[in-house]
Design a protein around this motif. Structure first.
Motif, PDB file in Angstrom:
ATOM      1  N   MET A   1      15.143  77.915   4.334  1.00  0.00           N
ATOM      2  CA  MET A   1      15.262  79.170   5.073  1.00  0.00           C
ATOM      3  C   MET A   1      13.900  79.834   5.189  1.00  0.00           C
ATOM      4  N   ARG A   2      13.597  80.304   6.340  1.00  0.00           N
ATOM      5  CA  ARG A   2      12.384  81.094   6.543  1.00  0.00           C
ATOM      6  C   ARG A   2      12.762  82.568   6.470  1.00  0.00           C
ATOM      7  N   GLU A   3      12.948  83.038   5.235  1.00  0.00           N
ATOM      8  CA  GLU A   3      13.371  84.422   5.013  1.00  0.00           C
ATOM      9  C   GLU A   3      12.398  85.412   5.645  1.00  0.00           C
ATOM     10  N   TRP A   4      11.093  85.107   5.562  1.00  0.00           N
ATOM     11  CA  TRP A   4      10.087  86.017   6.120  1.00  0.00           C
ATOM     12  C   TRP A   4      10.299  86.195   7.615  1.00  0.00           C
ATOM     13  N   LEU A   5      10.684  85.134   8.307  1.00  0.00           N
ATOM     14  CA  LEU A   5      10.890  85.189   9.743  1.00  0.00           C
ATOM     15  C   LEU A   5      12.145  85.995  10.076  1.00  0.00           C
ATOM     16  N   ILE A   6      13.196  85.782   9.322  1.00  0.00           N
ATOM     17  CA  ILE A   6      14.444  86.524   9.532  1.00  0.00           C
ATOM     18  C   ILE A   6      14.215  88.012   9.289  1.00  0.00           C
ATOM     19  N   GLU A   7      13.558  88.339   8.177  1.00  0.00           N
ATOM     20  CA  GLU A   7      13.295  89.745   7.841  1.00  0.00           C
ATOM     21  C   GLU A   7      12.416  90.410   8.893  1.00  0.00           C
ATOM     22  N   ARG A   9      12.047  89.583  12.064  1.00  0.00           N
ATOM     23  CA  ARG A   9      12.828  89.767  13.298  1.00  0.00           C
ATOM     24  C   ARG A   9      13.754  90.966  13.163  1.00  0.00           C
ATOM     25  N   LYS A  10      14.419  91.074  12.033  1.00  0.00           N
ATOM     26  CA  LYS A  10      15.355  92.185  11.821  1.00  0.00           C
ATOM     27  C   LYS A  10      14.630  93.526  11.743  1.00  0.00           C
ATOM     28  N   GLU A  11      13.467  93.558  11.086  1.00  0.00           N
ATOM     29  CA  GLU A  11      12.690  94.800  11.004  1.00  0.00           C
ATOM     30  C   GLU A  11      12.296  95.300  12.389  1.00  0.00           C
ATOM     31  N   LYS A  12      12.050  94.370  13.288  1.00  0.00           N
ATOM     32  CA  LYS A  12      11.651  94.739  14.644  1.00  0.00           C
ATOM     33  C   LYS A  12      12.863  94.947  15.551  1.00  0.00           C
ATOM     34  N   LYS A  18      16.688  87.324  21.800  1.00  0.00           N
ATOM     35  CA  LYS A  18      15.506  87.988  22.346  1.00  0.00           C
ATOM     36  C   LYS A  18      14.230  87.223  22.001  1.00  0.00           C
ATOM     37  N   VAL A  19      14.101  86.802  20.748  1.00  0.00           N
ATOM     38  CA  VAL A  19      12.921  86.046  20.335  1.00  0.00           C
ATOM     39  C   VAL A  19      12.867  84.717  21.081  1.00  0.00           C
ATOM     40  N   ALA A  20      14.012  84.050  21.174  1.00  0.00           N
ATOM     41  CA  ALA A  20      14.072  82.765  21.881  1.00  0.00           C
ATOM     42  C   ALA A  20      13.674  82.919  23.344  1.00  0.00           C
ATOM     43  N   GLU A  21      14.175  83.961  24.001  1.00  0.00           N
ATOM     44  CA  GLU A  21      13.821  84.202  25.404  1.00  0.00           C
ATOM     45  C   GLU A  21      12.326  84.415  25.567  1.00  0.00           C
ATOM     46  N   CYS A  22      11.739  85.202  24.689  1.00  0.00           N
ATOM     47  CA  CYS A  22      10.307  85.494  24.784  1.00  0.00           C
ATOM     48  C   CYS A  22       9.449  84.267  24.479  1.00  0.00           C
ATOM     49  N   ALA A  23       9.985  83.324  23.719  1.00  0.00           N
ATOM     50  CA  ALA A  23       9.271  82.090  23.414  1.00  0.00           C
ATOM     51  C   ALA A  23       9.631  80.966  24.386  1.00  0.00           C
TER      52      ALA A  23
END
Length: 174
Positions: A1-7, A9-12, A18-23
């Protein structure tokens, strides 16, 4: 798990969609990147990192196995990158009090309190404003007590020579 990435994304307040669309990737592929079952290509990592404002190498740090990692792991040396808002975008070899996944995307004064964090913020701001390196000893109050670090901070520049962040190397003093 990439906890840092999940956190992050959630903080923002972004959804996976949304992230997938932008990428420009499929949401299911992004979900696999988040849960660690797939690694992004360098191109995809750059797109996601650009949108979330982190260093793309953050996706690949977990798998490092080169001589530098071997030499620096468990050493008294801490390396960080931060953006113009002083948010940590990349971190290597943090003090045992800290977990990389909880620090990415935060400022040092959001992770630790005290005079040391304030001085570190001050140094990084000065590096950005003056666009030149600075070296300073900073003391932090951590679980082991008061620890002194010799911090060297320098500007990170883009391909056009513009300052886009700060890189630091901090060595814990004996």
């Amino acid at each position: 798990m990439r906890e840092w990435l999940i956190e992050l994304r959630k903080e923002k307040a972004y959804t996976q969609q949304k992230v997938a669309e932008c990428a420009n990737i499929d949401r299911a592929y992004y979900a696999q990147i988040e849960n660690g079952t797939r690694n992004p290509s360098v191109t995809v990592a750059k797109k996601i990192a650009g949108f979330l404002k982190v260093n793309p190498s953050t996706f690949f740090v977990e798998g490092l196995s080169d001589p530098f990692e071997l030499a620096l792991t468990n050493s008294p040396i801490l390396i960080t990158h931060c953006d113009l808002h002083l948010r940590i975008t990349w971190l290597f070899n943090p003090h045992p009090d800290f977990d990389v996944s909880t620090i990415i995307g935060k400022r040092i004064d959001e992770v630790i309190t005290g005079e040391g964090a304030e001085k570190a913020i001050e140094v990084k701001r000065q590096v950005i404003q003056e666009a030149c390196p600075i070296r300073k000893e900073i003391q932090y109050s951590l679980s082991e007590g008061l620890l002194t670090y010799d911090m060297f901070a320098q500007p990170i520049r883009n391909d056009h020579g513009e300052v886009v962040g700060v890189a630091t190397v901090s060595v814990r003093m004996a």
